[in-house]
Design an enzyme around this catalytic site. Structure first.
Site, PDB file in Angstrom:
ATOM      1  N   CYS A  41       0.758  -1.074   0.202  1.00  0.00           N
ATOM      2  CA  CYS A  41      -0.280   0.148  -0.010  1.00  0.00           C
ATOM      3  C   CYS A  41       0.913   1.186  -0.037  1.00  0.00           C
ATOM      4  CB  CYS A  41      -1.022   0.095   1.184  1.00  0.00           C
ATOM      5  SG  CYS A  41      -2.372   1.009   1.070  1.00  0.00           S
ATOM      6  N   HIS A  76      -3.135  -5.901   0.922  1.00  0.00           N
ATOM      7  CA  HIS A  76      -2.694  -6.180   2.423  1.00  0.00           C
ATOM      8  C   HIS A  76      -2.394  -7.601   2.479  1.00  0.00           C
ATOM      9  CE1 HIS A  76      -2.481  -1.933   3.999  1.00  0.00           C
ATOM     10  NE2 HIS A  76      -3.400  -1.886   3.148  1.00  0.00           N
ATOM     11  N   GLU A 132      -0.713  -8.781   4.867  1.00  0.00           N
ATOM     12  CA  GLU A 132      -0.447  -9.022   6.382  1.00  0.00           C
ATOM     13  C   GLU A 132      -1.811  -8.992   7.215  1.00  0.00           C
ATOM     14  OE1 GLU A 132      -0.911  -4.703   5.801  1.00  0.00           O
ATOM     15  OE2 GLU A 132      -0.086  -6.206   4.592  1.00  0.00           O
TER      16      GLU A 132
END
Length: 225
Positions: A89, A197, A199
């Protein structure tokens, strides 16, 4: 085997803790937390992550000011030595602004913030980061961005496609990105920038665990775990 990673935090980062948590859960070892004003990185790093957020409030251009932070000279030097670097990002924006990746991230089409799960297609399943996926596999990561519209000129886009450097592609037109590109690799394959994302998708409690394999792929490739 030891796995030494680092997460860089800029003023306005808000996904650095998420990234550190993901790295620790997958590797079993807490990453170093590095402040953007540090001139040096810890020695012997195996992996560097630039997290999401809104560094410097996205003033000037997203990632532009952060790319001039003192620590980025050390990150660039590490990447040029072959150390894997993942930018997610805002981290992707910093990587393009620093010159580690080609192209730029523009405002989303429609000038709207996109926050949702994004279906993705794995375009390159042979990189350090994506070897845990199948070529053409459809996966899903969350996205949350206002400036994720990937842009590069036609010659650069053709080169990225021809060299297999498009790692991930949106399964649908999410934000206006050229050729629906969601993630790109550098020429050496050790730097990956992506808007989605991973994560935030490492365990079922988060709504999905497709992102876990990205970190597991890197860990296996680096230390054979």
């Amino acid at each position: 085997m030891a796995f030494r990673s680092a997460v860089i935090t800029f003023p306005g980062s808000n996904c650095d803790r998420d990234m550190a948590d993901a790295l620790e859960k997958v590797s079993g070892q807490a990453p170093h937390r590095v402040w953007h004003g540090d001139a040096d990185l810890p020695e012997g790093l195996d992996f560097i992550a630039l997290p999401g957020g809104f560094s410097y409030g996205d003033y000037l251009r997203c990632g532009a000011i952060a790319s001039r932070s003192p620590v980025m000279q050390a990150v660039i030097a590490a990447a040029n030595r072959g150390v894997p670097v993942l930018g997610v990002c805002n981290g992707f924006q910093v990587l393009t602004e620093s010159g580690l990746l080609p192209g730029a991230l523009l405002r989303n089409s429609g000038i709207r913030f996109v926050c949702r799960d994004a279906p993705l297609m794995v375009e390159n399943a042979q990189s350090l980061f994506t070897a845990g996926y199948a070529q053409g596999e459809r996966i899903s990561f969350p996205v949350a961005h206002h400036d994720g519209n990937y842009y590069a000129d036609a010659e650069t886009l053709d080169r990225l496609e021809g060299e297999g450097r498009v790692a991930l592609r949106y399964a649908e037109d999410l934000n206006g990105s050229a050729r629906r590109i969601a993630g790109v690799l550098n020429a050496a394959g050790n730097v990956l920038g992506m808007m989605p994302h991973p994560e935030r998708a490492i365990e079922p409690e988060q709504g999905g665990s497709d992102g876990r394999r990205l970190f597991e792929s890197a860990l296996r490739g680096l230390v054979g775990a």
